[in-house]
Design a protein around this motif. Structure first.
Motif, PDB file in Angstrom:
ATOM      1  N   UNK A 132       1.345  -0.967  -0.222  1.00  0.00           N
ATOM      2  CA  UNK A 132       0.308  -0.410  -0.109  1.00  0.00           C
ATOM      3  C   UNK A 132       0.981   0.843   0.355  1.00  0.00           C
ATOM      4  N   UNK A 133       2.019   1.267   0.729  1.00  0.00           N
ATOM      5  CA  UNK A 133       2.619   2.606   0.767  1.00  0.00           C
ATOM      6  C   UNK A 133       3.169   2.515  -0.428  1.00  0.00           C
ATOM      7  N   UNK A 134       4.199   1.228  -1.123  1.00  0.00           N
ATOM      8  CA  UNK A 134       4.832   1.495  -1.928  1.00  0.00           C
ATOM      9  C   UNK A 134       3.722   1.971  -3.740  1.00  0.00           C
ATOM     10  N   UNK A 135       2.863   1.660  -3.146  1.00  0.00           N
ATOM     11  CA  UNK A 135       1.566   2.110  -4.810  1.00  0.00           C
ATOM     12  C   UNK A 135       1.398   3.356  -4.353  1.00  0.00           C
ATOM     13  N   UNK A 136       1.576   4.025  -2.703  1.00  0.00           N
ATOM     14  CA  UNK A 136       1.326   5.864  -3.121  1.00  0.00           C
ATOM     15  C   UNK A 136       2.406   6.209  -3.306  1.00  0.00           C
ATOM     16  N   UNK A 137       3.902   5.700  -2.791  1.00  0.00           N
ATOM     17  CA  UNK A 137       4.395   7.086  -3.115  1.00  0.00           C
ATOM     18  C   UNK A 137       5.022   6.164  -4.981  1.00  0.00           C
ATOM     19  N   UNK A 138       4.905   5.041  -5.075  1.00  0.00           N
ATOM     20  CA  UNK A 138       5.674   4.659  -6.973  1.00  0.00           C
ATOM     21  C   UNK A 138       4.511   5.742  -7.671  1.00  0.00           C
ATOM     22  N   UNK A 139       3.149   6.069  -7.016  1.00  0.00           N
ATOM     23  CA  UNK A 139       2.126   6.653  -7.865  1.00  0.00           C
ATOM     24  C   UNK A 139       2.483   8.417  -7.608  1.00  0.00           C
ATOM     25  N   UNK A 140       3.026   8.706  -6.789  1.00  0.00           N
ATOM     26  CA  UNK A 140       3.496  10.120  -5.856  1.00  0.00           C
ATOM     27  C   UNK A 140       4.579  10.500  -7.335  1.00  0.00           C
ATOM     28  N   UNK A 141       5.662   9.620  -7.020  1.00  0.00           N
ATOM     29  CA  UNK A 141       7.066   9.497  -8.306  1.00  0.00           C
ATOM     30  C   UNK A 141       6.455   9.780  -9.646  1.00  0.00           C
ATOM     31  N   UNK A 142       5.744   8.883 -10.110  1.00  0.00           N
ATOM     32  CA  UNK A 142       4.340   8.699 -11.134  1.00  0.00           C
ATOM     33  C   UNK A 142       3.936  10.748 -11.721  1.00  0.00           C
ATOM     34  N   UNK A 143       3.304  10.956 -10.771  1.00  0.00           N
ATOM     35  CA  UNK A 143       2.742  12.243 -10.884  1.00  0.00           C
ATOM     36  C   UNK A 143       3.750  13.129 -11.302  1.00  0.00           C
ATOM     37  N   UNK A 144       5.171  12.953 -10.638  1.00  0.00           N
ATOM     38  CA  UNK A 144       6.161  14.297 -10.791  1.00  0.00           C
ATOM     39  C   UNK A 144       6.680  14.110 -12.123  1.00  0.00           C
ATOM     40  N   UNK A 145       6.446  13.118 -13.413  1.00  0.00           N
ATOM     41  CA  UNK A 145       6.612  12.932 -14.289  1.00  0.00           C
ATOM     42  C   UNK A 145       6.562  12.521 -15.452  1.00  0.00           C
ATOM     43  N   UNK A 146       4.641  13.610 -14.650  1.00  0.00           N
ATOM     44  CA  UNK A 146       3.587  13.783 -15.748  1.00  0.00           C
ATOM     45  C   UNK A 146       2.856  12.525 -15.966  1.00  0.00           C
ATOM     46  N   UNK A 147       2.809  11.513 -15.306  1.00  0.00           N
ATOM     47  CA  UNK A 147       2.420   9.878 -15.915  1.00  0.00           C
ATOM     48  C   UNK A 147       1.336   9.981 -15.080  1.00  0.00           C
ATOM     49  N   UNK A 148       0.700   9.227 -15.686  1.00  0.00           N
ATOM     50  CA  UNK A 148      -0.566   8.823 -14.716  1.00  0.00           C
ATOM     51  C   UNK A 148      -0.750   7.584 -13.493  1.00  0.00           C
ATOM     52  N   UNK A 149      -1.485   7.567 -12.693  1.00  0.00           N
ATOM     53  CA  UNK A 149      -0.361   6.325 -11.533  1.00  0.00           C
ATOM     54  C   UNK A 149      -1.479   5.222 -11.985  1.00  0.00           C
ATOM     55  N   UNK A 150      -0.919   4.237 -11.320  1.00  0.00           N
ATOM     56  CA  UNK A 150      -1.323   3.113 -11.559  1.00  0.00           C
ATOM     57  C   UNK A 150      -2.565   2.986 -10.272  1.00  0.00           C
ATOM     58  N   UNK A 151      -3.513   1.978 -11.335  1.00  0.00           N
ATOM     59  CA  UNK A 151      -4.473   1.075 -10.423  1.00  0.00           C
ATOM     60  C   UNK A 151      -3.312   0.012  -9.114  1.00  0.00           C
ATOM     61  N   UNK A 152      -3.728   0.028  -8.309  1.00  0.00           N
ATOM     62  CA  UNK A 152      -3.596  -0.689  -7.079  1.00  0.00           C
ATOM     63  C   UNK A 152      -2.517  -3.031  -7.769  1.00  0.00           C
ATOM     64  N   UNK A 153      -3.774  -2.914  -8.495  1.00  0.00           N
ATOM     65  CA  UNK A 153      -3.112  -4.598  -9.174  1.00  0.00           C
ATOM     66  C   UNK A 153      -2.213  -4.250 -10.109  1.00  0.00           C
TER      67      UNK A 153
END
Length: 223
Positions: free
Chosen positions: A33-54
């Protein structure tokens, strides 16, 4: 009068493994859960869409982080099991005796209560005699391979988002990133082994099978 053995509950008989399996499941879920949140923050900084949990659970980020840690733990266990066969440390509770014969070195004897490979004999027995280290080594190799694959996938995803060319897995193996991830975990496992080997020479924990008796001299080797 005939004495009877106490009838312990299932949880009493298996408390240690049940506790650690429960802790593993809880912390693995927390990592995901925390890795998912952190990775989506990284993707947001790169102007990429977030990933679903699966989708995240199939991503290189999650695979690499998970098996990077599994790899180092299984390396620690396999190295520890193998090296304690022949190497000694005077005074350590984690070492075999310097001179006296050990129960773990005795030749297996067939019998009705012996595990079936002992009664079978031959190559089956030989495999069983080394099954603990072999399983740990196999788990280490599988974890190392999955760590490599996950780290490579994560590296190439980052390259794509930065409009850089992707690397083959052979090219990635020549880069420092994967080996930095690897060695920063390996060194910590070797340090933890050295600590428990040395600390049990001088320090005690009453009631723990990982410690010598409290009144044992520092020079006493083994439990």
């Amino acid at each position: 009068m005939t004495s009877t053995q106490p009838r312990h509950s299932f949880f009493y008989r298996n408390g240690l493994s049940l506790l650690f399996i429960t802790l593993f499941i809880l912390t693995m879920g927390a990592q995901a859960v925390t890795g998912w949140a952190e990775h989506n923050e990284e993707l947001q900084l790169l102007n990429a869409g977030p990933l679903t949990f699966t989708d995240y659970l199939r991503s290189g980020h999650f695979i690499s982080a998970t098996f990077e840690n599994f790899e180092s733990e299984f390396l620690q266990m396999s190295v520890y099991v193998l090296l304690t066969i022949n190497l000694r440390q005077q005074g350590s509770a984690e070492s075999k005796s310097l001179d006296e014969p050990e129960e773990v070195d005795r030749e297996p004897t067939p019998g009705k209560d012996a595990p079936w490979p002992v009664n079978k004999g031959g190559w089956v027995l030989k495999l069983y005699e080394n099954s603990l280290s072999l399983v740990f080594l196999l788990l280490f190799l599988v974890s190392w391979s999955l760590h490599l694959r996950g780290s490579w996938l994560d590296h190439n995803q980052e390259n794509r988002l930065n409009s850089l060319p992707e690397d083959s897995i052979a090219q990635y193996l020549l880069k420092p990133t994967f080996w930095f991830e690897t060695f920063q975990n390996w060194q910590s496992e070797f340090l933890s082994i050295a600590c428990i080997v040395v600390f049990t020479i001088f320090l005690r924990q009453k009631g723990s099978p990982e410690s010598k008796p409290v009144d044992a001299p520092d020079t006493e080797t083994g439990k």
